[in-house]
Design an enzyme around this catalytic site. Structure first.
Site, PDB file in Angstrom:
ATOM      1  N   ARG A 164       0.900  -1.150   0.000  1.00 28.03           N
ATOM      2  CA  ARG A 164       0.000   0.000   0.000  1.00 28.03           C
ATOM      3  C   ARG A 164       0.943   1.205   0.000  1.00 28.03           C
ATOM      4  NH1 ARG A 164      -4.803  -2.780   0.224  1.00 28.03           N
ATOM      5  NH2 ARG A 164      -4.780  -4.428   1.769  1.00 28.03           N
ATOM      6  N   GLY A 167      -6.808  -4.342  -6.574  1.00 25.24           N
ATOM      7  CA  GLY A 167      -8.229  -4.168  -6.294  1.00 25.24           C
ATOM      8  C   GLY A 167      -8.743  -2.831  -6.798  1.00 25.24           C
ATOM      9  N   SER A 194      -8.034  -9.920  -6.390  1.00 22.37           N
ATOM     10  CA  SER A 194      -8.678  -9.703  -5.096  1.00 22.37           C
ATOM     11  C   SER A 194      -9.364 -10.993  -4.704  1.00 22.37           C
ATOM     12  CB  SER A 194      -9.721  -8.588  -5.221  1.00 22.37           C
ATOM     13  OG  SER A 194     -10.693  -8.715  -4.223  1.00 22.37           O
ATOM     14  N   ILE A 195      -9.072 -11.514  -3.532  1.00 22.31           N
ATOM     15  CA  ILE A 195      -9.686 -12.794  -3.196  1.00 22.31           C
ATOM     16  C   ILE A 195     -11.170 -12.645  -2.891  1.00 22.31           C
ATOM     17  CG2 ILE A 195      -7.523 -13.746  -2.310  1.00 22.31           C
ATOM     18  CD1 ILE A 195      -8.833 -13.578   0.495  1.00 22.31           C
ATOM     19  N   ASP A 196     -11.615 -11.423  -2.613  1.00 24.43           N
ATOM     20  CA  ASP A 196     -13.013 -11.228  -2.197  1.00 24.43           C
ATOM     21  C   ASP A 196     -14.019 -11.275  -3.341  1.00 24.43           C
ATOM     22  OD1 ASP A 196     -11.933 -10.811   0.230  1.00 24.43           O
ATOM     23  OD2 ASP A 196     -12.240  -8.646   0.281  1.00 24.43           O
ATOM     24  N   MET A 252     -13.110 -14.221   4.816  1.00 22.84           N
ATOM     25  CA  MET A 252     -12.805 -12.834   4.456  1.00 22.84           C
ATOM     26  C   MET A 252     -13.939 -12.204   3.651  1.00 22.84           C
ATOM     27  SD  MET A 252      -8.787 -12.437   3.741  1.00 22.84           S
ATOM     28  CE  MET A 252      -7.650 -12.290   5.100  1.00 22.84           C
ATOM     29  N   VAL A 292      -5.029 -17.510   6.006  1.00 25.68           N
ATOM     30  CA  VAL A 292      -4.952 -18.816   5.343  1.00 25.68           C
ATOM     31  C   VAL A 292      -5.576 -18.719   3.954  1.00 25.68           C
ATOM     32  CG1 VAL A 292      -6.027 -21.111   5.408  1.00 25.68           C
ATOM     33  CG2 VAL A 292      -4.947 -20.179   7.451  1.00 25.68           C
ATOM     34  N   GLN A 293      -6.603 -17.890   3.847  1.00 26.46           N
ATOM     35  CA  GLN A 293      -7.342 -17.783   2.591  1.00 26.46           C
ATOM     36  C   GLN A 293      -6.519 -17.160   1.465  1.00 26.46           C
ATOM     37  OE1 GLN A 293     -11.630 -16.419   3.698  1.00 26.46           O
ATOM     38  NE2 GLN A 293     -10.317 -16.116   5.456  1.00 26.46           N
ATOM     39  N   ARG A 313     -21.820 -46.920 -17.854  1.00 20.60           N
ATOM     40  CA  ARG A 313     -21.702 -46.392 -19.210  1.00 20.60           C
ATOM     41  C   ARG A 313     -22.744 -46.983 -20.169  1.00 20.60           C
ATOM     42  NH1 ARG A 313     -16.374 -44.106 -20.591  1.00 20.60           N
ATOM     43  NH2 ARG A 313     -15.190 -44.005 -18.682  1.00 20.60           N
TER      44      ARG A 313
HETATM   45  P1  ADP Z   1      -6.877  -2.463  -3.356  1.00 14.49           P
HETATM   46  O1  ADP Z   1      -6.224  -2.118  -4.658  1.00 14.49           O
HETATM   47  O2  ADP Z   1      -6.693  -3.890  -3.002  1.00 14.49           O
HETATM   48  O3  ADP Z   1      -8.294  -1.990  -3.317  1.00 14.49           O
HETATM   49  P2  ADP Z   1      -6.026  -0.193  -1.734  1.00 14.49           P
HETATM   50  O4  ADP Z   1      -7.353   0.455  -1.771  1.00 14.49           O
HETATM   51  O5  ADP Z   1      -5.282  -0.218  -0.461  1.00 14.49           O
HETATM   52  O6  ADP Z   1      -6.071  -1.715  -2.203  1.00 14.49           O
HETATM   53  O7  ADP Z   1      -5.136   0.494  -2.846  1.00 14.49           O
HETATM   54  C1  ADP Z   1      -3.795   0.120  -3.049  1.00 14.49           C
HETATM   55  C2  ADP Z   1      -2.956   1.321  -3.384  1.00 14.49           C
HETATM   56  O8  ADP Z   1      -3.465   1.965  -4.561  1.00 14.49           O
HETATM   57  C3  ADP Z   1      -2.976   2.406  -2.339  1.00 14.49           C
HETATM   58  O9  ADP Z   1      -2.057   2.165  -1.299  1.00 14.49           O
HETATM   59  C4  ADP Z   1      -2.561   3.632  -3.153  1.00 14.49           C
HETATM   60  O10 ADP Z   1      -1.195   3.651  -3.365  1.00 14.49           O
HETATM   61  C5  ADP Z   1      -3.262   3.378  -4.470  1.00 14.49           C
HETATM   62  N1  ADP Z   1      -4.554   4.083  -4.485  1.00 14.49           N
HETATM   63  C6  ADP Z   1      -5.751   3.651  -4.028  1.00 14.49           C
HETATM   64  N2  ADP Z   1      -6.709   4.591  -4.202  1.00 14.49           N
HETATM   65  C7  ADP Z   1      -6.114   5.631  -4.780  1.00 14.49           C
HETATM   66  C8  ADP Z   1      -6.552   6.923  -5.235  1.00 14.49           C
HETATM   67  N3  ADP Z   1      -7.814   7.325  -5.112  1.00 14.49           N
HETATM   68  N4  ADP Z   1      -5.629   7.743  -5.777  1.00 14.49           N
HETATM   69  C9  ADP Z   1      -4.351   7.364  -5.920  1.00 14.49           C
HETATM   70  N5  ADP Z   1      -3.887   6.189  -5.524  1.00 14.49           N
HETATM   71  C10 ADP Z   1      -4.735   5.322  -4.956  1.00 14.49           C
END
Ligand code: ADP
Length: 731
Positions: A88, A118, A164-166, A208, A299-300, A472
């Protein structure tokens, strides 16, 4: 023949640079996507760069952005998580951070980005794309890049893949990682079931999904859970008593084990969280049952990616590169996604907005809308779950006076029992009397048929093989006796579950040994699906199948390919061969040929997978597919029975009174069997057109063959394959 050369020229990646990164939470299958992007990128002549540690690596630059080679993505396919790192990144949320990132990309000539993450990550990517030219202007002004550089790199193309696993993203049926997460959950539930059978216990399982109930819902379907709690469908007021009532009813039915599955983000009608502890306390205080809580947690996310995720991610990765090559300055950012069994491209921002809409709807307690927004596939899962989750009281049921029989035919396949369970329960719900025939058509003519009740199919979803028994034997020889049995039992409709060669997916894990080629024989009769798709999932060097004829030159070129490969750092080979791919080029022949030709360079091992492929517990996909397809079949049967009921009799004289239900492109379709006749090669027991043949070039490209690829998986361009089925249409 279309001018394939011209099409291919359009797809040249020469002079282009693609950056690939994984961002946000990790998911199994991300590596397969990265591998596919790298190899497809190199294949079309582009340069591909890894961006390590997600956006952080893009902001920091330096060694975080490195050119990828063909070999650098070897042995990645079967590894969980993401090898190139994910993070992140706060910096990327700031203008300054994105400015740094833009500089790092321009310096390396990267104007194409593949982002696997995600909705947050994809939103970030889209914003970056929109700001791009402004960012470059700033960099020109500060003197960090030249005016010329700004002009050559004036457009940033972005393609997203949802990891994304969700499965929480609108616009795709499946996100990368979801199927593997389901595998982990089902493994745990199956394990719990065996220990819990010995005691009388209630298990509360948290899975999750902070905002999305997909994992809870589908694992609930796949294991026949007693109760499922998800954010999209908070239980109605008074659910506490209802749930306890149901649990105690099940106990009275001698069911020793209760399973309650709770999504992390489960809420009640007032948006108040429903936690596992709350449920446990409820069950203990109301019923006094021995109750255990299991929280699955990380684990997931762990373990090796499932075959499905590897294939999904590989297909998406290839499609992503094609989308980048085809993009023009005006093309909006897109996401490559799965719709039915097709890879498609959808506008990125529309999907992100829809995904955010779902959350908004839930926050504002518009739950029905939230379910609709999640998409057709989610809604279908939910409806099926509702249909099967509790037995209706007799008084609530319609009375149809129809009798419907279910039987299994052909080879046993994982998922058949789930289909029978679902058919029986849906049939009962529709008011029919359900009959089970054992041992296929053989049992049928011998009169092995009896009524089957709701409770008789309890716990069937997770069991492998065919509990009804299957043979069969073809019906033709005993058709009179079968007709007589149908008269005796007054059967109005028949649901046949089975087929020519039914298949489960195979798993093949690469081994650590060096300078060795594995030759694996797969099942499937004349159908090369398992060999091809298994080959794609395992990263095979070749998959020999009946549908695509091969000769000694093909074998020779594969030996040469493997010899070359042994010179690189990847000193391992995998060759799949469908059992009936060739009468004379047998598995033994290929093994001996390769052993002789590979002397001094590599040695060979062979393995005939045989009946192992039909065994084992069904995968979550097969359980759910079986469940949903059978529910749909019985609903269709009900409709037809009513439609053709006249004066105490059911007439079956139209074309659609005998149909096959199956997945075609994006939808489940009922197709009259008479029509299928024209589309079937009866001698080899396969369809004349096999959709998955389109996946073969993918496998070859990812294994570094000089094959021509002018197809888009999305079917946007034509692909020419030598189809043997076409030649044999006269048979
Ligand atoms: P996911 O992609 O799994 O939803 P996050 O929401 O944590 O996870 O987003 C991952 C990374 O993408 C963030 O840490 C950030 O660097 C970037 N990001 C997310 N939203 C924004 C946004 N609105 N503007 C710029 N960068 C973003």
């Amino acid at each position: 023949m279309p001018d394939s050369k011209k099409l291919f020229e359009n797809l040249s990646g020469a002079g282009k640079s693609i950056g690939v990164l994984t961002s946000g939470g990790d998911a199994q299958g991300m590596n397969a996507a990265v591998r596919a992007v790298v190899r497809m990128g190199i294949y079309v002549g582009a340069k591909v760069y890894f961006v390590h540690e997600g956006y952080q690596g893009m902001v920091d630059g330096g060694d975080n952005i490195k050119e990828a080679s063909w070999e650098s993505v070897s042995s990645m396919l079967q590894v969980g998580g993401t090898v190139i790192g994910s993070a992140r990144c706060k910096d990327f949320r700031t203008h300054e951070g994105r400015l740094r990132a833009a500089l790092n990309l321009v310096q390396r000539g990267i104007t194409n980005l593949c982002v696997i993450g995600g909705d947050g990550s994809l939103t970030g990517a889209n914003l970056f794309r929109e700001e791009w030219s402004g960012l470059l202007d700033e960099l020109v002004q500060s003197g960090e890049i030249s005016e010329e550089a700004a002009q050559t790199h004036s457009v940033l193309h972005v393609v997203g893949m949802v990891g994304s696993i969700d499965n929480d993203f609108c616009g795709t049926d499946m996100t990368i990682g979801t199927d593997s997460a389901l595998h982990r959950i089902i493994e745990v539930v199956d394990a719990i079931m065996t220990t819990a059978q010995s005691h009388q216990r209630t298990f509360v399982l948290e899975v999750m999904g902070r905002h999305c109930g997909y994992l809870a819902l589908v694992s609930g379907l796949a294991c026949g859970a007693d109760w499922v709690l998800i954010p999209e469908m908070p239980p109605k007021d008074g659910w506490e008593e209802q749930m306890c009532h149901k649990l105690s009813e099940n106990r009275a039915d001698k069911k020793r084990l209760n399973i309650i599955i709770v999504a992390e983000g489960a809420i009640d009608q007032n948006n108040k969280p429903i936690t596992t502890d709350l449920i446990k306390d409820l069950v203990v205080s109301c019923l006094g049952f021995d109750t255990r809580v299991t929280i699955l947690g990380h684990v997931q996310r762990g373990g090796t990616p499932s075959a499905f995720d590897r294939i999904l991610a590989s297909r998406m990765g290839v499609e992503a590169v094609l989308a980048l090559l085809e993009a023009s300055p005006g093309t909006p950012a897109c996401v490559v996604s799965l719709c039915g069994n097709q890879a498609v491209r959808v506008p990125l921002m529309e999907c992100v907005q829809m995904t955010q809409e779902v959350q908004k709807a839930m926050d504002e307690k518009r739950f029905e809308e939230a379910v609709k927004l999640r998409g057709r596939s989610f809604e279908n899962n939910l409806n099926t779950y509702k249909l099967l989750s509790h037995r209706k009281i007799d008084a609530e049921l319609p009375h149809s006076s129809f009798n419907v029989a279910v039987l299994n035919v052909g080879a046993p396949a994982a998922g058949m029992n789930a289909a029978v369970r679902s058919a029986v329960r849906v049939g009962i719900t529709e008011g029919h009397t359900m009959f089970a025939v054992s041992d296929g058509f053989e049992g049928f003519y011998k009169g092995q048929i009896k009524e089957i009740k709701w409770g008789d199919v309890g716990g069937w979803t997770g069991q492998g093989g065919s509990l009804l028994g299957t043979k069969r034997t073809l019906p033709a020889k005993h058709i009179d006796k079968i007709a007589e049995q149908m008269r005796i039992h007054n059967i109005n409709a028949l649901l046949v579950i089975g087929g020519f060669e039914t298949c489960d997916r195979i798993k093949q894990s690469a081994s650590g040994t060096k300078r060795r080629v594995f030759i694996i024989e797969t099942m499937g009769g004349y159908c090369g699906y398992l060999a091809t798709v298994g080959g794609l999932a395992a990263g095979a060097d070749a998959a020999y199948i009946y549908e695509e004829p091969f000769d000694i030159r093909d074998l020779q070129s594969n030996v040469e390919h493997l010899t070359e490969k042994m010179k690189t750092s990847i000193q391992r080979g995998l060759v799949l061969r469908n059992e009936n791919s060739s009468e004379n080029y047998t598995t033994d022949f290929i093994y001996q040929l390769y052993t002789e030709e590979g002397k001094g360079v590599f040695d060979c091992r062979k393995n005939v997978l045989g009946h192992m492929q039909q065994g084992g517990a069904p995968s979550p996909f097969d359980r759910n597919f079986g469940t949903k397809i059978a529910a749909k079949a019985v609903q269709w049967i009900s409709k037809k029975l009513k439609e053709f009921y006249r004066q105490g009799r059911v007439f079956a004289n139209t074309e659609d009174s005998a149909c096959l239900l199956g997945m075609r492109r994006r939808a489940l379709v009922f197709q009259p069997v008479v029509q299928l006749k024209d589309e079937t090669d009866f001698v080899h027991r396969i369809p004349k057109e096999q959709w998955w043949l389109r996946l073969r070039p993918l496998m070859k490209i990812l294994a570094k063959y000089k094959t021509s690829y002018d197809v888009s998986d999305s079917g946007q361009l034509e692909h020419i394959v030598r189809l043997r089925a076409k030649d044999s249409s006269a048979v």
